[in-house]
Every structure is written in C-alpha cells, then in structure tokens.
Design a protein around this motif. Structure first.
Motif, mmCIF file in Angstrom:
data_model
loop_
_atom_site.group_PDB
_atom_site.id
_atom_site.type_symbol
_atom_site.label_atom_id
_atom_site.label_comp_id
_atom_site.label_asym_id
_atom_site.label_seq_id
_atom_site.Cartn_x
_atom_site.Cartn_y
_atom_site.Cartn_z
ATOM 1 N N THR A 249 0.828 -1.200 0.000
ATOM 2 C CA THR A 249 0.000 0.000 0.000
ATOM 3 C C THR A 249 0.864 1.252 0.000
ATOM 4 O OG1 THR A 249 -1.787 -1.154 1.170
ATOM 5 C CG2 THR A 249 -1.817 1.250 1.212
ATOM 6 N N ASP A 250 1.922 1.232 0.822
ATOM 7 C CA ASP A 250 2.830 2.385 0.862
ATOM 8 C C ASP A 250 3.503 2.592 -0.491
ATOM 9 O OD1 ASP A 250 2.197 2.734 3.506
ATOM 10 O OD2 ASP A 250 3.980 1.720 4.282
ATOM 11 N N LEU A 251 3.913 1.484 -1.120
ATOM 12 C CA LEU A 251 4.537 1.569 -2.443
ATOM 13 C C LEU A 251 3.575 2.169 -3.446
ATOM 14 C CD1 LEU A 251 6.742 0.761 -4.577
ATOM 15 C CD2 LEU A 251 5.566 -1.445 -4.737
ATOM 16 N N TYR A 252 2.334 1.660 -3.482
ATOM 17 C CA TYR A 252 1.345 2.145 -4.437
ATOM 18 C C TYR A 252 1.031 3.620 -4.199
ATOM 19 C CZ TYR A 252 0.456 -2.833 -5.316
ATOM 20 O OH TYR A 252 0.576 -4.163 -5.625
ATOM 21 N N ASP A 253 0.869 3.992 -2.931
ATOM 22 C CA ASP A 253 0.525 5.381 -2.615
ATOM 23 C C ASP A 253 1.623 6.341 -3.063
ATOM 24 O OD1 ASP A 253 -1.850 4.579 -1.522
ATOM 25 O OD2 ASP A 253 -1.202 4.742 0.572
ATOM 26 N N ARG A 254 2.859 5.963 -2.809
ATOM 27 C CA ARG A 254 3.962 6.856 -3.146
ATOM 28 C C ARG A 254 4.146 6.958 -4.660
ATOM 29 N NH1 ARG A 254 5.687 11.412 -1.552
ATOM 30 N NH2 ARG A 254 7.943 11.765 -1.779
ATOM 31 N N LEU A 255 4.036 5.811 -5.347
ATOM 32 C CA LEU A 255 4.148 5.843 -6.801
ATOM 33 C C LEU A 255 2.981 6.604 -7.418
ATOM 34 C CD1 LEU A 255 5.482 2.321 -7.879
ATOM 35 C CD2 LEU A 255 6.524 4.550 -8.328
ATOM 36 N N ASP A 256 1.797 6.439 -6.868
ATOM 37 C CA ASP A 256 0.645 7.198 -7.359
ATOM 38 C C ASP A 256 0.904 8.697 -7.248
ATOM 39 O OD1 ASP A 256 -1.455 5.870 -8.589
ATOM 40 O OD2 ASP A 256 -2.304 5.166 -6.709
ATOM 41 N N TYR A 257 1.563 9.094 -6.165
ATOM 42 C CA TYR A 257 1.895 10.515 -5.988
ATOM 43 C C TYR A 257 2.786 11.000 -7.129
ATOM 44 C CZ TYR A 257 4.689 14.486 -4.475
ATOM 45 O OH TYR A 257 5.346 15.696 -4.443
ATOM 46 N N PHE A 258 3.835 10.245 -7.428
ATOM 47 C CA PHE A 258 4.747 10.652 -8.498
ATOM 48 C C PHE A 258 4.037 10.686 -9.846
ATOM 49 C CE2 PHE A 258 8.207 9.121 -5.582
ATOM 50 C CZ PHE A 258 8.881 10.337 -5.494
ATOM 51 N N LEU A 259 3.271 9.646 -10.143
ATOM 52 C CA LEU A 259 2.604 9.567 -11.443
ATOM 53 C C LEU A 259 1.570 10.671 -11.620
ATOM 54 C CD1 LEU A 259 2.046 5.693 -11.605
ATOM 55 C CD2 LEU A 259 3.776 7.023 -12.837
ATOM 56 N N ALA A 260 0.876 10.996 -10.550
ATOM 57 C CA ALA A 260 -0.180 12.006 -10.633
ATOM 58 C C ALA A 260 0.365 13.429 -10.713
ATOM 59 C CB ALA A 260 -1.125 11.879 -9.435
ATOM 60 N N ASN A 261 1.549 13.644 -10.139
ATOM 61 C CA ASN A 261 2.051 15.011 -10.016
ATOM 62 C C ASN A 261 3.162 15.382 -10.982
ATOM 63 O OD1 ASN A 261 0.751 16.380 -7.463
ATOM 64 N ND2 ASN A 261 1.128 14.242 -6.899
ATOM 65 N N PHE A 262 3.767 14.404 -11.648
ATOM 66 C CA PHE A 262 4.888 14.720 -12.519
ATOM 67 C C PHE A 262 4.633 14.379 -13.981
ATOM 68 C CE2 PHE A 262 6.730 14.538 -8.338
ATOM 69 C CZ PHE A 262 7.699 15.526 -8.347
ATOM 70 N N GLY A 263 3.462 13.826 -14.279
ATOM 71 C CA GLY A 263 3.182 13.411 -15.639
ATOM 72 C C GLY A 263 2.419 14.444 -16.449
ATOM 73 N N SER A 264 2.135 14.069 -17.693
ATOM 74 C CA SER A 264 1.357 14.897 -18.602
ATOM 75 C C SER A 264 0.170 14.067 -19.093
ATOM 76 C CB SER A 264 2.217 15.333 -19.796
ATOM 77 O OG SER A 264 2.498 14.209 -20.624
ATOM 78 N N ASP A 265 -0.569 14.616 -20.062
ATOM 79 C CA ASP A 265 -1.700 13.885 -20.630
ATOM 80 C C ASP A 265 -1.246 12.625 -21.364
ATOM 81 O OD1 ASP A 265 -3.403 15.803 -19.661
ATOM 82 O OD2 ASP A 265 -3.522 16.907 -21.549
ATOM 83 N N ARG A 266 0.024 12.554 -21.697
ATOM 84 C CA ARG A 266 0.552 11.396 -22.427
ATOM 85 C C ARG A 266 1.248 10.387 -21.506
ATOM 86 N NH1 ARG A 266 1.536 15.806 -25.885
ATOM 87 N NH2 ARG A 266 3.518 16.201 -24.837
ATOM 88 N N SER A 267 1.196 10.635 -20.204
ATOM 89 C CA SER A 267 1.910 9.793 -19.252
ATOM 90 C C SER A 267 1.001 8.744 -18.631
ATOM 91 C CB SER A 267 2.504 10.651 -18.119
ATOM 92 O OG SER A 267 3.333 11.665 -18.612
ATOM 93 N N ILE A 268 1.611 7.690 -18.093
ATOM 94 C CA ILE A 268 0.900 6.766 -17.209
ATOM 95 C C ILE A 268 0.594 7.528 -15.934
ATOM 96 C CG2 ILE A 268 1.212 4.721 -15.749
ATOM 97 C CD1 ILE A 268 2.792 3.464 -18.034
ATOM 98 N N THR A 269 -0.638 7.453 -15.475
ATOM 99 C CA THR A 269 -1.049 8.344 -14.392
ATOM 100 C C THR A 269 -1.471 7.652 -13.102
ATOM 101 O OG1 THR A 269 -3.304 8.398 -15.288
ATOM 102 C CG2 THR A 269 -1.786 10.135 -16.006
ATOM 103 N N CYS A 270 -1.467 6.299 -13.062
ATOM 104 C CA CYS A 270 -1.881 5.618 -11.839
ATOM 105 C C CYS A 270 -1.244 4.233 -11.763
ATOM 106 C CB CYS A 270 -3.406 5.521 -11.744
ATOM 107 S SG CYS A 270 -4.144 4.410 -12.965
ATOM 108 N N ILE A 271 -1.307 3.635 -10.583
ATOM 109 C CA ILE A 271 -0.711 2.327 -10.335
ATOM 110 C C ILE A 271 -1.329 1.248 -11.212
ATOM 111 C CG2 ILE A 271 -0.699 0.453 -8.628
ATOM 112 C CD1 ILE A 271 1.577 2.300 -8.273
ATOM 113 N N SER A 272 -2.635 1.269 -11.399
ATOM 114 C CA SER A 272 -3.297 0.246 -12.210
ATOM 115 C C SER A 272 -2.767 0.265 -13.641
ATOM 116 C CB SER A 272 -4.816 0.469 -12.204
ATOM 117 O OG SER A 272 -5.483 -0.557 -12.912
ATOM 118 N N GLU A 273 -2.646 1.455 -14.201
ATOM 119 C CA GLU A 273 -2.118 1.585 -15.565
ATOM 120 C C GLU A 273 -0.658 1.138 -15.624
ATOM 121 O OE1 GLU A 273 -1.838 4.974 -19.136
ATOM 122 O OE2 GLU A 273 -2.642 5.498 -17.152
ATOM 123 N N LEU A 274 0.119 1.473 -14.594
ATOM 124 C CA LEU A 274 1.522 1.070 -14.544
ATOM 125 C C LEU A 274 1.652 -0.449 -14.470
ATOM 126 C CD1 LEU A 274 4.498 2.021 -14.334
ATOM 127 C CD2 LEU A 274 4.193 2.026 -11.836
#
Length: 205
Positions: free
Chosen positions: A14-39
C-alpha cells in the motif's frame, strides 16, 4: 506465512502504491501513465512479451515523449522514484514468471454496489504492447483473440464499442482479461507453468 507477516507485506504494498501514485499524478502529462493500475498493466505487458525491453527504453515510455519527462526537484526525489519504480517492475515480472496473473484493477464504490474498473490497466497493457511489438511472431487470429479484451477496454476505439454493450457483455469481457494474458504469456514463455486457477485480482480504490 503468518497473518502478521502477511499484513505487514500488504502494508508495504500500500505504501509503495501510494507513493508511486503521488509521483505519477504530479509529474506526468496527458501522455503519461497516471496511476498504479495503468503502470501494472504496462509492466505486465512487458513481462508477456518475448522481446525483453531495457530500462532505458521503458523508463522514458512511462512519461511519454521526450518533452514529457519529469523535472525533479532534487536528486533525492529522483532516486526515490527510480527505486520504487524498479521495485514494482520486479514484483510484476516475478508474478508472471512464478506462473500467476494478478492484475491491479481499480474499484469504484457507490451506495448499492461496486464496479470493477479495468480501463486504466488495459490502457497500460496496450501501451506496453506497442512499445515491445508484442504482436510480432504470432498469427493474427491468435493475437485478435488474446488482445481483444485489452483492446476493448484500453483503446478509444474499444471504448466506443463498450458504450453499446449491455452489462452482461461488459462483465464477460472483463472476466476474460486474466485468461487472455495467461495465454499470451505462455505463448511467448512456454517454460512458465501457470496455476490452473488464477488468483484473485488485486483491487485498489
């Protein structure tokens, strides 16, 4: 495994998913992977492919084009992201190599029921398929079968088809995602022995 140990492992996940979700949600663009499920779908696709992709290929693809690569605040932040992304990459690879298929789907709760959301996972899978050329070396008929649910839920053309389906049809296609992934993985990696019954999906909210 003892119950306490199992709970501790789930907490780490859960900690891993939460932290990665933070990075994906805050550093990506419309063309980026944006969540753990997509990753997870993206990494699962890499694991199913017969063509191994090097990190210098798939790492930038998480974000999109060259101009979509993140600008890190400092080296510590970049190092944390890279550590976490490799941990999840290895975990997903190990799951397939050990003969399992446990997609990380999202779930939407409403007042009366819950709905399994597979679109992000399938979109990530198709991104990986395009990156690795997962279709090479297979008959078109076989590929059309095993990629059908991922194309349906993971592409714009597929989403239009889903809109015209009834609930039973949608649930049918959701239900064959795991078996199709297993068939594809086995076709490229016959040495992997999958369990007769796939484990339950991992659900995140």
């Amino acid at each position: 495994m003892e119950e306490g140990s199992d709970s501790k492992n789930k907490s780490k996940e859960t900690d891993l998913y939460d932290r990665l979700d933070y990075f994906l949600a805050n550093f990506g663009s419309d063309r980026s992977i944006t969540c753990i499920s997509e990753l997870d779908g993206f990494f699962t696709s890499l694991a199913c492919s017969s063509n191994a992709s090097l990190p210098e290929v798939w790492l930038p693809a998480i974000w999109g084009a060259e101009e979509d690569q993140p600008s890190w605040v400092d080296i510590e932040e970049q190092d944390e992201y890279l550590h976490l992304i490799f941990v999840m990459y290895v975990e997903t690879m190990d799951t397939i190599v050990s003969g399992q298929c446990q997609p990380i789907f999202m779930e939407y709760d409403n007042d009366d029921s819950t709905e399994l959301l597979v679109e992000e996972w399938c979109a990530g899978f198709m991104r990986g398929a395009l990156l690795t050329g997962i279709s090479y070396g297979h008959e078109k008929e076989f590929l059309d079968e095993v990629l059908a649910p991922m194309r349906l839920f993971g592409t714009e053309a597929g989403w239009k088809k889903v809109e015209s389906m009834n609930k039973e049809e949608v649930e049918f296609w959701k239900g064959i995602i795991q078996p199709c992934v297993v068939r594809l993985a086995q076709s490229n990696h016959p040495e992997i022995k999958f369990a007769n019954e796939s484990p339950e999906n991992t659900i995140i909210h």
